[in-house]
Design a protein around this motif. Structure first.
Motif, mmCIF file in Angstrom:
data_model
loop_
_atom_site.group_PDB
_atom_site.id
_atom_site.type_symbol
_atom_site.label_atom_id
_atom_site.label_comp_id
_atom_site.label_asym_id
_atom_site.label_seq_id
_atom_site.Cartn_x
_atom_site.Cartn_y
_atom_site.Cartn_z
ATOM 1 N N PRO A 4 48.747 52.537 30.616
ATOM 2 C CA PRO A 4 47.620 52.292 31.525
ATOM 3 C C PRO A 4 47.602 50.835 31.955
ATOM 4 O O PRO A 4 48.071 49.952 31.229
ATOM 5 C CB PRO A 4 46.404 52.649 30.686
ATOM 6 C CG PRO A 4 46.852 52.478 29.265
ATOM 7 C CD PRO A 4 48.297 52.859 29.250
ATOM 8 N N ALA A 5 47.064 50.585 33.136
ATOM 9 C CA ALA A 5 47.047 49.231 33.691
ATOM 10 C C ALA A 5 45.664 48.882 34.208
ATOM 11 O O ALA A 5 44.890 49.763 34.614
ATOM 12 C CB ALA A 5 48.070 49.103 34.815
ATOM 13 N N VAL A 6 45.357 47.585 34.194
ATOM 14 C CA VAL A 6 44.070 47.091 34.684
ATOM 15 C C VAL A 6 44.328 45.885 35.581
ATOM 16 O O VAL A 6 45.108 44.997 35.227
ATOM 17 C CB VAL A 6 43.137 46.680 33.526
ATOM 18 C CG1 VAL A 6 41.846 46.068 34.068
ATOM 19 C CG2 VAL A 6 42.817 47.871 32.643
ATOM 20 N N ILE A 7 43.666 45.854 36.733
ATOM 21 C CA ILE A 7 43.673 44.680 37.594
ATOM 22 C C ILE A 7 42.440 43.866 37.239
ATOM 23 O O ILE A 7 41.304 44.324 37.416
ATOM 24 C CB ILE A 7 43.668 45.070 39.076
ATOM 25 C CG1 ILE A 7 44.895 45.936 39.390
ATOM 26 C CG2 ILE A 7 43.655 43.821 39.966
ATOM 27 C CD1 ILE A 7 44.883 46.524 40.795
ATOM 28 N N ALA A 8 42.651 42.661 36.705
ATOM 29 C CA ALA A 8 41.555 41.786 36.291
ATOM 30 C C ALA A 8 41.321 40.756 37.393
ATOM 31 O O ALA A 8 42.199 39.944 37.700
ATOM 32 C CB ALA A 8 41.896 41.100 34.973
ATOM 33 N N ILE B 171 45.235 53.572 36.410
ATOM 34 C CA ILE B 171 45.001 52.190 36.837
ATOM 35 C C ILE B 171 43.502 51.971 37.034
ATOM 36 O O ILE B 171 42.829 52.759 37.703
ATOM 37 C CB ILE B 171 45.746 51.873 38.148
ATOM 38 C CG1 ILE B 171 47.257 52.043 37.951
ATOM 39 C CG2 ILE B 171 45.434 50.453 38.620
ATOM 40 C CD1 ILE B 171 48.070 51.834 39.214
ATOM 41 N N GLY B 172 42.983 50.896 36.449
ATOM 42 C CA GLY B 172 41.573 50.541 36.591
ATOM 43 C C GLY B 172 41.429 49.123 37.087
ATOM 44 O O GLY B 172 42.406 48.393 37.276
ATOM 45 N N CYS B 173 40.175 48.713 37.314
ATOM 46 C CA CYS B 173 39.908 47.333 37.744
ATOM 47 C C CYS B 173 38.632 46.831 37.082
ATOM 48 O O CYS B 173 37.754 47.610 36.710
ATOM 49 C CB CYS B 173 39.810 47.228 39.267
ATOM 50 S SG CYS B 173 38.489 48.200 40.026
ATOM 51 N N ILE B 174 38.548 45.503 36.950
ATOM 52 C CA ILE B 174 37.407 44.871 36.290
ATOM 53 C C ILE B 174 37.242 43.467 36.834
ATOM 54 O O ILE B 174 38.216 42.825 37.239
ATOM 55 C CB ILE B 174 37.619 44.825 34.752
ATOM 56 C CG1 ILE B 174 36.422 44.208 34.042
ATOM 57 C CG2 ILE B 174 38.896 44.073 34.397
ATOM 58 C CD1 ILE B 174 36.513 44.264 32.519
ATOM 59 N N GLY B 175 36.004 42.987 36.869
ATOM 60 C CA GLY B 175 35.777 41.615 37.296
ATOM 61 C C GLY B 175 34.346 41.184 37.087
ATOM 62 O O GLY B 175 33.421 42.005 37.048
ATOM 63 N N LEU B 176 34.177 39.876 36.934
ATOM 64 C CA LEU B 176 32.864 39.248 36.781
ATOM 65 C C LEU B 176 32.497 38.494 38.040
ATOM 66 O O LEU B 176 33.343 37.814 38.638
ATOM 67 C CB LEU B 176 32.887 38.269 35.604
ATOM 68 C CG LEU B 176 31.748 37.239 35.523
ATOM 69 C CD1 LEU B 176 30.426 37.923 35.184
ATOM 70 C CD2 LEU B 176 32.066 36.143 34.519
ATOM 71 N N SER B 177 31.233 38.583 38.455
ATOM 72 C CA SER B 177 30.703 37.806 39.574
ATOM 73 C C SER B 177 31.470 38.134 40.847
ATOM 74 O O SER B 177 31.488 39.290 41.263
ATOM 75 C CB SER B 177 30.749 36.320 39.232
ATOM 76 O OG SER B 177 29.985 35.559 40.125
ATOM 77 N N LEU B 178 32.115 37.157 41.494
ATOM 78 C CA LEU B 178 32.952 37.498 42.646
ATOM 79 C C LEU B 178 33.982 38.549 42.245
ATOM 80 O O LEU B 178 34.306 39.443 43.033
ATOM 81 C CB LEU B 178 33.661 36.256 43.191
ATOM 82 C CG LEU B 178 34.670 36.519 44.322
ATOM 83 C CD1 LEU B 178 33.978 37.007 45.578
ATOM 84 C CD2 LEU B 178 35.508 35.275 44.613
ATOM 85 N N GLY B 179 34.471 38.462 41.015
ATOM 86 C CA GLY B 179 35.375 39.496 40.520
ATOM 87 C C GLY B 179 34.699 40.855 40.468
ATOM 88 O O GLY B 179 35.336 41.889 40.683
#
Length: 403
Positions: free
Chosen positions: A126-130, A268-276
């Motif tokens: 599995p992969a994540v775009i941070a 595949i997932g994605c995660i981010g803080l604020s602007l992320g």
């Protein structure tokens, strides 16, 4: 006092009281007396493509139509280009290997990213775009949540303040995820070049004798921050939007992961803080290849932003979007795929009512799609940040849906 005088005094007092009451009932706003004009106009017709506006019988048709409209509003459709990936450096870390890579995001832009590959992968993982934050810290992008050697003090303090000192991208890699951390336009490898500015206002004289942290601080405060205004004006004049550029770049990050043999294309997932978190919202909503998303400290509705808190980075505003899609509606474009939203109760960038309104909208959509368990909102008694407990909750969510 005569009867006439008494009547005049009584009428005057009544007028003063009524005016005072009317003044007290006026809505206080970032735009003062113009709020009623702008709120009234926006209320006339907004979020017409929201799932909740018509509750479409054909969900896929609605999704396709709404995504197409959002793509049109983002207004960035550059000529594609082969990735032409180059590995700039490779560093063995504890439990994973960190690759610094450069690749094309379109025929006019390149970006750099950290690719973190866990040890002992025997099959596609599995992969994540941070997706990195903003924070008024433009000198770095991916480095704000990914470990690097010889960090300057200003970066260490920033990571301590927002992430309790932990690099969550590296933590994901140690737990078996392939992680990609790309720089957004205006940050890190894509930051603005002071040498090409018309007016640097003495910047080079000031940095000449400054230490590393002071040079970075001057770049953030004197160069990149003030030039957001000119940047956005020029972007709009060119016929596109800042968020459109960011969203297109982030979607190419998915292309990059799909080019890697270590990655399972169905996880595949994605995660981010604020602007992320904003970037995660748009990447999750626009790209069906994303199977789950995490949005931290960037959830509200445009209705609440109209009154107050419409003072974020210029990077988030898309002309006319509210007419068709509210901010939570963007995330709903990938529903009922799993989505977690994490809110900070002490967040000064958003009010609690806006967070709760966004939660209500998304919760209703997921319930109507018969998948309430695939949407989660959590509240933390914290300022704008992604604390270690928040990171743990996010990692648990990604493990639940991608492993």
């Amino acid at each position: 006092m005569s009867v006439t005088s008494a009547k005049v005094l009584s009428l005057s007092l009544a007028f003063i009281i009524s005016c005072t009451a009317a003044f007290a009932q006026q809505v206080k706003s970032d735009v003062a007396n113009f709020y009623s004009l702008l709120n009234g106009y926006s209320s006339k017709s907004n979020a017409s493509l929201s799932y909740l506006s018509k509750e479409p019988k054909n969900t896929e048709k609605w999704r396709k139509s709404a995504r197409a409209k959002l793509h049109e509003l983002l207004a960035f459709d550059p000529e594609p280009a082969p990735l032409n990936t180059k590995v700039l450096s490779t560093t063995k870390r504890d439990g994973y290997t960190q690759h610094l890579v450069r690749y094309n995001v379109n025929n006019l832009q390149k970006t750099e990213a950290f690719l973190l590959v866990p040890d002992n992968i025997t099959k596609p993982a599995p992969a994540v775009i941070a997706l990195h934050d903003h924070g008024g810290f433009y000198f770095y992008g991916k480095e704000k949540h990914t470990f690097t050697d010889n960090q300057p003090l200003i970066l260490k303090e920033y990571i301590q303040n927002l992430y309790e000192g932990r690099h969550y991208a590296d933590e994901l890699a140690r737990r078996g995820f392939v992680v990609l951390c790309p720089d957004a336009i205006y940050f890190g490898s894509q930051k603005i070049d002071p040498a090409q500015l018309v007016n640097t206002k003495g910047y080079f004289d000031k940095v000449e004798d400054a230490d590393e942290s002071e040079r970075i601080k001057l770049f953030n405060k004197q160069v990149a921050g003030p030039n957001e205004v000119a940047m956005n004006k020029t972007i709009l004049t060119s016929g596109t939007t800042w968020l459109g550029i960011i969203a297109q770049n982030d979607r190419v990050a998915v292309d990059f992961l799909l080019s890697r043999p270590e990655v399972d294309p169905e996880r595949i997932g994605c995660i981010g803080l604020s602007l992320g978190g904003l970037r995660s919202t748009y990447l999750f909503g626009l790209d069906p290849r994303i199977k789950t998303g995490v949005v931290a400290a960037f959830s509200t509705t445009y209705q609440h932003m109209l009154q107050q808190h419409a003072h974020h980075t210029w990077m988030m505003y898309v002309p006319r979007q509210y007419e068709f899609l509210d901010l939570p509606d963007v995330a709903s474009l990938n529903a009922p795929r799993p989505l977690m939203v994490m809110n900070c109760k002490q967040d000064k960038l958003f009010n609690l009512a806006g967070m709760q309104a966004a939660e209500q909208k998304l919760s209703t959509i997921y319930t109507k799609m018969k998948a309430p368990e695939k949407f989660s909102t959590k509240y933390y008694d914290e300022p704008h940040s992604m604390t270690i407990p928040m990171q743990e909750d996010a990692i648990s969510w990604l493990e639940k849906w991608l492993k």
